[in-house]
Structure formats: structure tokens, C-alpha cells
Scaffold this motif. Structure first.
Motif, PDB file in Angstrom:
ATOM      1  N   ASN A 220       0.734  -1.053  -0.674  1.00  0.00           N
ATOM      2  CA  ASN A 220      -0.014  -0.076  -0.111  1.00  0.00           C
ATOM      3  C   ASN A 220       0.942   1.097  -0.546  1.00  0.00           C
ATOM      4  N   ASP A 221       2.090   1.325   0.850  1.00  0.00           N
ATOM      5  CA  ASP A 221       3.359   2.187   0.823  1.00  0.00           C
ATOM      6  C   ASP A 221       3.191   2.190  -0.358  1.00  0.00           C
ATOM      7  N   VAL A 222       3.451   1.552  -0.992  1.00  0.00           N
ATOM      8  CA  VAL A 222       4.769   1.594  -2.390  1.00  0.00           C
ATOM      9  C   VAL A 222       3.526   1.893  -3.264  1.00  0.00           C
ATOM     10  N   MET A 223       1.820   1.707  -3.323  1.00  0.00           N
ATOM     11  CA  MET A 223       0.820   2.641  -4.138  1.00  0.00           C
ATOM     12  C   MET A 223       1.106   3.430  -4.306  1.00  0.00           C
ATOM     13  N   MET A 224       1.285   3.868  -2.771  1.00  0.00           N
ATOM     14  CA  MET A 224       0.809   5.520  -2.553  1.00  0.00           C
ATOM     15  C   MET A 224       1.554   6.190  -3.546  1.00  0.00           C
ATOM     16  N   LYS A 225       3.205   5.475  -2.963  1.00  0.00           N
ATOM     17  CA  LYS A 225       3.850   6.799  -3.306  1.00  0.00           C
ATOM     18  C   LYS A 225       4.115   6.390  -5.507  1.00  0.00           C
ATOM     19  N   GLN A 226       3.308   5.684  -5.625  1.00  0.00           N
ATOM     20  CA  GLN A 226       3.429   5.291  -7.334  1.00  0.00           C
ATOM     21  C   GLN A 226       2.215   6.505  -7.824  1.00  0.00           C
ATOM     22  N   SER A 227       1.603   6.564  -7.148  1.00  0.00           N
ATOM     23  CA  SER A 227       0.024   7.749  -7.806  1.00  0.00           C
ATOM     24  C   SER A 227       0.514   9.024  -7.126  1.00  0.00           C
ATOM     25  N   GLU A 228       1.427   9.788  -6.102  1.00  0.00           N
ATOM     26  CA  GLU A 228       1.847  10.576  -5.797  1.00  0.00           C
ATOM     27  C   GLU A 228       3.015  10.813  -7.215  1.00  0.00           C
ATOM     28  N   GLU A 229       3.446   9.979  -7.797  1.00  0.00           N
ATOM     29  CA  GLU A 229       4.266  10.238  -8.479  1.00  0.00           C
ATOM     30  C   GLU A 229       3.720  10.625 -10.348  1.00  0.00           C
ATOM     31  N   LEU A 230       2.753   9.453 -10.261  1.00  0.00           N
ATOM     32  CA  LEU A 230       1.342   9.431 -11.355  1.00  0.00           C
ATOM     33  C   LEU A 230       1.033  11.769 -11.276  1.00  0.00           C
ATOM     34  N   THR A 231       0.426  12.288 -10.531  1.00  0.00           N
ATOM     35  CA  THR A 231       0.003  13.236 -10.088  1.00  0.00           C
ATOM     36  C   THR A 231       0.726  13.783 -10.360  1.00  0.00           C
ATOM     37  N   LYS A 232       2.182  13.553 -10.487  1.00  0.00           N
ATOM     38  CA  LYS A 232       2.818  14.935 -10.342  1.00  0.00           C
ATOM     39  C   LYS A 232       3.272  14.767 -11.590  1.00  0.00           C
ATOM     40  N   VAL A 233       3.081  13.956 -11.725  1.00  0.00           N
ATOM     41  CA  VAL A 233       4.000  13.784 -13.922  1.00  0.00           C
ATOM     42  C   VAL A 233       2.508  14.565 -14.750  1.00  0.00           C
ATOM     43  N   LEU A 234       1.208  14.202 -13.981  1.00  0.00           N
ATOM     44  CA  LEU A 234       0.296  14.930 -15.043  1.00  0.00           C
ATOM     45  C   LEU A 234       0.644  16.488 -14.831  1.00  0.00           C
ATOM     46  N   LYS A 235      -0.032  17.085 -13.413  1.00  0.00           N
ATOM     47  CA  LYS A 235      -0.002  17.831 -13.183  1.00  0.00           C
ATOM     48  C   LYS A 235       1.491  18.763 -13.673  1.00  0.00           C
ATOM     49  N   LEU A 236       2.491  18.660 -13.637  1.00  0.00           N
ATOM     50  CA  LEU A 236       3.189  19.030 -14.843  1.00  0.00           C
ATOM     51  C   LEU A 236       3.039  18.888 -16.140  1.00  0.00           C
ATOM     52  N   LYS A 237       2.471  18.166 -16.984  1.00  0.00           N
ATOM     53  CA  LYS A 237       1.998  18.692 -18.386  1.00  0.00           C
ATOM     54  C   LYS A 237       0.868  19.279 -18.885  1.00  0.00           C
ATOM     55  N   GLU A 238      -0.034  18.904 -17.919  1.00  0.00           N
ATOM     56  CA  GLU A 238      -1.242  20.323 -17.531  1.00  0.00           C
ATOM     57  C   GLU A 238      -0.321  21.965 -17.354  1.00  0.00           C
ATOM     58  N   VAL A 239       0.880  22.158 -16.828  1.00  0.00           N
ATOM     59  CA  VAL A 239       0.928  23.129 -16.304  1.00  0.00           C
ATOM     60  C   VAL A 239       1.632  23.790 -17.310  1.00  0.00           C
ATOM     61  N   GLN A 240       2.223  22.665 -18.315  1.00  0.00           N
ATOM     62  CA  GLN A 240       3.517  23.110 -19.354  1.00  0.00           C
ATOM     63  C   GLN A 240       2.297  22.914 -20.622  1.00  0.00           C
ATOM     64  N   ASN A 241       1.174  22.449 -20.285  1.00  0.00           N
ATOM     65  CA  ASN A 241       0.522  23.221 -21.543  1.00  0.00           C
ATOM     66  C   ASN A 241      -0.058  23.883 -21.273  1.00  0.00           C
ATOM     67  N   ALA A 242      -0.658  24.535 -20.512  1.00  0.00           N
ATOM     68  CA  ALA A 242      -1.687  25.648 -20.116  1.00  0.00           C
ATOM     69  C   ALA A 242      -0.441  26.492 -20.176  1.00  0.00           C
ATOM     70  N   ARG A 243       0.769  27.202 -20.313  1.00  0.00           N
ATOM     71  CA  ARG A 243       1.916  27.492 -20.121  1.00  0.00           C
ATOM     72  C   ARG A 243       1.827  27.529 -22.218  1.00  0.00           C
ATOM     73  N   ASN A 244       2.591  26.878 -22.753  1.00  0.00           N
ATOM     74  CA  ASN A 244       2.712  27.251 -24.236  1.00  0.00           C
ATOM     75  C   ASN A 244       0.759  27.394 -24.296  1.00  0.00           C
ATOM     76  N   GLU A 245      -0.256  26.952 -24.032  1.00  0.00           N
ATOM     77  CA  GLU A 245      -1.214  28.162 -24.716  1.00  0.00           C
ATOM     78  C   GLU A 245      -1.456  30.032 -24.448  1.00  0.00           C
ATOM     79  N   LYS A 246      -0.743  30.089 -22.934  1.00  0.00           N
ATOM     80  CA  LYS A 246      -1.050  31.401 -23.290  1.00  0.00           C
ATOM     81  C   LYS A 246       0.627  32.495 -24.095  1.00  0.00           C
ATOM     82  N   ILE A 247       1.424  31.488 -24.873  1.00  0.00           N
ATOM     83  CA  ILE A 247       2.546  31.786 -25.178  1.00  0.00           C
ATOM     84  C   ILE A 247       1.487  32.322 -26.619  1.00  0.00           C
ATOM     85  N   PHE A 248       1.102  31.327 -26.763  1.00  0.00           N
ATOM     86  CA  PHE A 248       0.365  31.319 -28.668  1.00  0.00           C
ATOM     87  C   PHE A 248      -0.587  31.952 -28.362  1.00  0.00           C
TER      88      PHE A 248
END
Length: 445
Positions: free
Chosen positions: A406-434
Motif C-alpha cells: 500500500n505504501d508503494v502504491m501510494m508513492k506511485q500514485s503521487e509520482e503519477l499525479t506530479k507527472v500529470l500536473k506537470l504536463k497540464e501546467v506545461q500545456n497551459a503555459r504553451n497556450e498562453k504563449i500562443f
């Protein structure tokens, strides 16, 4: 081995050439996008309207051919006069005996049926219209320029949407890459758990928890693939041809440091508002022209005869003339139209001020949002790296039976959440530049 690597390189080059680059896509949008094509037709229509307005300055030439038959006494007498064929007998003189003045002449009152053919060419020319035709020409030219700005604005919007799609696909590819790594790690963890379960160190619930997480990752992969397919459909719509892949990597858009003054000078909304002010000024001058006299000239030349084209030069005739027309009262309509044009000019001037202020505010908001996204991206990249290291550490400790699954899965979920959040913010930044590029009207011509 060398042949294998050569074949691999050749395959990679061919595959890369199949993908559509952003530069090529922009060119295709400008040339093929149906909305832009329609806007170009609107632009062409405005150009033709301008040419039509200019053509009124040269007057008009009309050729007419009339073929008539009548037994009306007035018509018959007029036909004969036009054909230069009238005689004293047509007045009834052959019945006049000099004493009976009350006699009704039969030839004059009840003439025989007669054909009448008249050929005429007439030229009319406006000499002075109070500036009306000149202002019409200027207004239609300004409307043509306005349609060009509208077409350029539409082009800027389509390029903005195209860039968003290209960069979103690249970010999705990177996101999918991370998801596949996570899926691979989860598979490894699943095998480790199976081995530990066989040794009796863990229970089946641990294995089921890992398999549930793997199913969740696969769901995210399928979801991302579906979104990518939708983006390809949209790119195909924009360029008006099927697109299955793109060439190049477009994860982080480059921010050009344009001065705010240059952005405001190039902004199409402001240019359209400026053009609107100029058109409203021209409309005031147009309405003022209705208070001035209208002067026109005309000339016609023709021939009439009982037979069609019988003897044109014998019966020809000409008329030339000049006409001055000046409306001195029409119930106040012209006055009210002039006042309306002045109010529209005041409105257009306020719209221009509003456009400038709105665009300036929008630029500042976008610039602020871009900076905020950049700070967040820098922080999230470190968090993603840390989350991945923590997950790997927990996966290793799980193999050593120090932490629970359970501890391992929680850490994996945290990593996945961070990756998804990073891509969302990168996409938002690109849109504002455009968005900023769209405000500056880049790559429109």
C-alpha cells in the motif's frame, strides 16, 4: 550488423519524413483551411464592390431598340415626326375646304395602324455629386481593408489552434512515455510480489492491489491515446487533409520578448477598431454630400423609322443636356442621417479606446500567467524527479519487506499525479504563449 543499422537509420528517416512539421502545417492551414478560403472570397467580394463603386464615376452607356405598333392618333403623329415623315395631309388639310372650321379631320383623328422602330444610344455622366461618389469609393476601399484584417485575424486564430494541438500532442507523447515507464515498473513489481507470495511473505491482496493499479495506469494510457487521436482529427480538419503523425518535438514553446508597444501596434482588434473610426468619418462626409447639388450631363443619338434599320442616317437625331438637382427639403431625413453618422463616429472612437485598453490589459494578464506557470513548471520538475526516486526507494524496500505494498502504491500514485500536473501546467503555459503570439499577429501573412 552495419547493414542492420543502415536499414534502421533509413527507416527512421523515412518515418520522420512522413510526419507533418509545424511549419508545413501552418502553410497548409493558410492555403487549404476552408474557413480561411471563405474569408478570402469575402475579401475578393469587397474588392469587386470597390471597383464597382469606382465605375460609377465614368457614367453609363445604354443602347435601346424599341419595336412598336399603334393606331393611337397621338402616337402615330409622334412616330411620323420622329421618322421625319409628317406631311400636311397628316393634319387633315386634304379635307379642309377653307370654310368649315369645325370639320374633324379623318386622317388626323383616325390614322391607320403604323409600325415604329427606334434605335437609340444614350450616355449619362455624373459631373458633380457633392463628393458622394468619391466617398462611396473610399468607404468600399476601407471595407475591403477591413475584410483583409478579418481574414488575417481568422488566420491567426487557426494558427493558434494548430500550435496548441501540435504542442498538446508532444506533451501527450511525453506523458504516455512516463505512463509506459510506470506500467513497466508496476509489471516488475507485480512479478516480485508473485514471487514473494509463493514464498509466503505477502498475501494475495497485495497482488490484487498491484493489478488494480496496473489497470488504472492502462486506463490512463488508453485515455491519453484517445485524446491524441482526437487532436490528430482536429489537425486534419485545420489543414484539410488526413494527418496521422507529426514531425518534431514541441513540448515547451519559446517565449519571444516582444515589447508591449509592438504588440499593440500589430494587434488586429485594434487595427479593426481604427479602421472602424476611419469608415465612420467617411460616412459623415457621405451624409454631408446629400446637402449639396447634383449635376449630371447626358447625350443621346438615334434614329426612327417605320421599317427596322431602313435608313438610319436620314432619320437620325441627337439630344444633349445638363441637369442640376438640389434637394431642399425631405422632412429632416438627411439631417437625422448626418446626426446618426456623427454619433456612430463617437461610438467607433470609444470602441477604439476600449480595444486598446482591453488588449493592453490582456497582454499584462497573459505575461503574468506565463511567469507563474514557469515558476510552477520548474518546481514540478523537481517534484517529479523526487517522486520517482521515492517510488523506486519504496519499491526496493518492499522487496526487502520493510514497507507494505500500500505504501508503494501510494508513492506511485503521487509520482503519477506530479507527472500529470506537470504536463497540464506545461500545456497551459504553451497556450498562453500562443495567445500572446496571436495578439501580436505573428505568422499571419
Amino acid at each position: 550488423m552495419k547493414i542492420f543499422f543502415l536499414a534502421l537509420i533509413t527507416f527512421s528517416i523515412c518515418f520522420a519524413q512522413e510526419g507533418l512539421s509545424l511549419e508545413s502545417a501552418i502553410a497548409k492551414v493558410k492555403a487549404n483551411n476552408k474557413e480561411i478560403v471563405i474569408a478570402k472570397f469575402d475579401e475578393q467580394i469587397r474588392a469587386l464592390e470597390h471597383q464597382a463603386a469606382l465605375g460609377q464615376n465614368y457614367g453609363s452607356v445604354d443602347l435601346s431598340q424599341a419595336a412598336l405598333r399603334s393606331n393611337d392618333a397621338l402616337n402615330i403623329f409622334g412616330y411620323k415626326l420622329q421618322s421625319r415623315q409628317a406631311t400636311f395631309a397628316d393634319f387633315g388639310f386634304k379635307q379642309f375646304n377653307g370654310s368649315n372650321y369645325m370639320l374633324a379631320p379623318e386622317d388626323l383623328n383616325n390614322p391607320k395602324d403604323r409600325n415604329h422602330f427606334q434605335t437609340k444610344i444614350e450616355y449619362t455622366l455624373p459631373i458633380y455629386t457633392g463628393g458622394k461618389l468619391e466617398h462611396y469609393g473610399k468607404i468600399t476601399q476601407a471595407l475591403q481593408a477591413m475584410s483583409t484584417l478579418e481574414r488575417e485575424q481568422l488566420t491567426a486564430t487557426k494558427i493558434y489552434e494548430l500550435k496548441k494541438s501540435f504542442f498538446a500532442i508532444s506533451l501527450l507523447n511525453n506523458y504516455l512515455y512516463n505512463l509506459h515507464i510506470i506500467a513497466t515498473n508496476t509489471t516488475k513489481l507485480e512479478k516480485t510480489t508473485e514471487a514473494m507470495m509463493q514464498e509466503g511473505y505477502v498475501k494475495k491482496v497485495d497482488l490484487l492491489e498491484i493489478q488494480s493499479k496496473q489497470a488504472d495506469v492502462e486506463r490512463l494510457i488508453n485515455q491519453a491515446e484517445a485524446n491524441k487521436s482526437l487532436l490528430y482529427y482536429y489537425i486534419s480538419f485545420l489543414v484539410d487533409e488526413p494527418i496521422a503523425s507529426i514531425a518534431g518535438n514541441y513540448e515547451e514553446a519559446e517565449l519571444a520578448l516582444d515589447e508591449d508597444e509592438r504588440i499593440l501596434a500589430q494587434n488586429l482588434d485594434i487595427k479593426k477598431a481604427e479602421q472602424g473610426v476611419e469608415i465612420s468619418k467617411m460616412n459623415i462626409a457621405l451624409q454631408q454630400s446629400t446637402f449639396l447639388p447634383q449635376v449630371g450631363a447626358f447625350a443621346n443619338y438615334g434614329s426612327s423609322d417605320e421599317k427596322l434599320m431602313n435608313d438610319f442616317s436620314k432619320n437620325d437625331a441627337y439630344t444633349v443636356g445638363l441637369q442640376v438637382k438640389w434637394n431642399i427639403f425631405n422632412g429632416g431625413t438627411d439631417k437625422n442621417n448626418l446626426e446618426k453618422a456623427r454619433v456612430e463616429n463617437l461610438k467607433a472612437s470609444q470602441q477604439l479606446i476600449l480595444a486598446k485598453n482591453s488588449v493592453a490589459l490582456n497582454v499584462k494578464q497573459i505575461q503574468t500567467q506565463i511567469k507563474s506557470h514557469e515558476y510552477e513548471i520548474a518546481s514540478l520538475k523537481k517534484e517529479v524527479e523526487l517522486a520517482h526516486l521515492i517510488y523506486e526507494n519504496y519499491a526496493g524496500r518492499y522487496a526487502e519487506k520493510i514497507v507494505s505494498i500500500n505504501d508503494v502504491m501510494m508513492k506511485q500514485s503521487e509520482e503519477l499525479t506530479k507527472v500529470l500536473k506537470l504536463k497540464e501546467v506545461q500545456n497551459a503555459r504553451n497556450e498562453k504563449i500562443f495567445e500572446l503570439q496571436k495578439l501580436a499577429s505573428k505568422e499571419v501573412k
